[in-house]
Design an enzyme around this catalytic site. Sequence first.
Site, PDB file in Angstrom:
ATOM      1  N   CYS A  12       0.956  -1.017   0.155  1.00 60.44           N
ATOM      2  CA  CYS A  12       0.027  -0.062   0.081  1.00 60.44           C
ATOM      3  C   CYS A  12       0.896   1.362   0.190  1.00 60.44           C
ATOM      4  O   CYS A  12       2.278   1.061  -0.243  1.00 60.44           O
ATOM      5  CB  CYS A  12      -0.946   0.041   1.100  1.00 60.44           C
ATOM      6  SG  CYS A  12      -0.140   0.270   2.764  1.00 60.44           S
ATOM      7  N   ASN A  15       2.423   1.427   4.332  1.00 59.01           N
ATOM      8  CA  ASN A  15       2.735   0.320   4.729  1.00 59.01           C
ATOM      9  C   ASN A  15       2.375   0.269   6.646  1.00 59.01           C
ATOM     10  O   ASN A  15       2.974  -0.141   7.309  1.00 59.01           O
ATOM     11  CB  ASN A  15       4.099  -0.106   5.069  1.00 59.01           C
ATOM     12  CG  ASN A  15       4.537  -1.578   5.199  1.00 59.01           C
ATOM     13  OD1 ASN A  15       5.623  -1.960   5.717  1.00 59.01           O
ATOM     14  ND2 ASN A  15       3.612  -2.458   5.063  1.00 59.01           N
ATOM     15  N   CYS A  17      -1.635   0.649   7.335  1.00 64.36           N
ATOM     16  CA  CYS A  17      -2.894   0.047   7.304  1.00 64.36           C
ATOM     17  C   CYS A  17      -3.152  -0.989   6.619  1.00 64.36           C
ATOM     18  O   CYS A  17      -3.047  -2.167   6.988  1.00 64.36           O
ATOM     19  CB  CYS A  17      -3.725   1.465   7.046  1.00 64.36           C
ATOM     20  SG  CYS A  17      -3.768   2.941   8.176  1.00 64.36           S
ATOM     21  N   ARG A  18      -3.429  -0.887   5.248  1.00 66.65           N
ATOM     22  CA  ARG A  18      -3.910  -1.925   4.431  1.00 66.65           C
ATOM     23  C   ARG A  18      -2.897  -3.017   4.423  1.00 66.65           C
ATOM     24  O   ARG A  18      -3.156  -4.226   4.112  1.00 66.65           O
ATOM     25  CB  ARG A  18      -4.278  -1.423   3.153  1.00 66.65           C
ATOM     26  CG  ARG A  18      -5.520  -0.581   2.979  1.00 66.65           C
ATOM     27  CD  ARG A  18      -5.512   0.169   1.751  1.00 66.65           C
ATOM     28  NE  ARG A  18      -4.463   1.348   1.265  1.00 66.65           N
ATOM     29  CZ  ARG A  18      -4.266   2.051   0.708  1.00 66.65           C
ATOM     30  NH1 ARG A  18      -5.356   1.678  -0.483  1.00 66.65           N
ATOM     31  NH2 ARG A  18      -3.333   2.837   0.241  1.00 66.65           N
ATOM     32  N   SER A  19      -1.661  -2.842   3.868  1.00 61.13           N
ATOM     33  CA  SER A  19      -0.550  -3.605   3.499  1.00 61.13           C
ATOM     34  C   SER A  19      -0.136  -4.590   4.739  1.00 61.13           C
ATOM     35  O   SER A  19      -0.229  -6.006   4.664  1.00 61.13           O
ATOM     36  CB  SER A  19       0.593  -3.291   2.908  1.00 61.13           C
ATOM     37  OG  SER A  19       1.257  -2.225   3.562  1.00 61.13           O
ATOM     38  N   ASP A 123      -8.053   3.147   1.186  1.00 63.11           N
ATOM     39  CA  ASP A 123      -7.137   3.564   2.393  1.00 63.11           C
ATOM     40  C   ASP A 123      -7.978   4.007   3.555  1.00 63.11           C
ATOM     41  O   ASP A 123      -8.909   5.048   3.372  1.00 63.11           O
ATOM     42  CB  ASP A 123      -6.372   4.795   1.906  1.00 63.11           C
ATOM     43  CG  ASP A 123      -5.240   4.856   3.010  1.00 63.11           C
ATOM     44  OD1 ASP A 123      -5.330   4.342   4.232  1.00 63.11           O
ATOM     45  OD2 ASP A 123      -4.398   5.677   2.660  1.00 63.11           O
TER      46      ASP A 123
END
Length: 153
Positions: A12, A15, A17-19, A123
């Site tokens: 993401c 690095n 939140c999402r990933s 995001d």
Amino acid sequence: MSSVSVSVLVVCLGNICRSPMGEAVLRHVASERGIDITVDSAGTAAYHVGEDPDERSVATCRKHKVPISHKARKVKTEDFTTFTHILASDQANLQNLKRVQPEGATAVVRLWGSYEDGMPIDDPYYGGARGFETCYQQCIRYSNAFLDQVVDK
């Protein structure tokens, strides 16, 4: 256990939140399915290098009993040959990856959602808990779809 050697980098922007959530979820789903894969995550930007995942990502994973532990890092040139697959959270990060992808790269670089519904993982950073839950649910679906197509052929 699968005999296919698969290693995945989930990407993401920052690095946090999402990933890292995607890394944790993919590792967890693969483990539950008896699939041995290597999973890591990184960001296309260096905003949060060395930081822990966002507390809301951690809380969402803990709520679903998914272990999460990661220190943010930026995508490196060698990631394109170290990993068999690099999965981007959205189109902007996919474009950033393609822009820095070195000649001779061996990793398959794709939008993670392309293994299921083709949608990006939005995001959740500037939103509330609902965005993190949505992200988690997408990570579950995309993990299963990825494993179905790449590992369980």
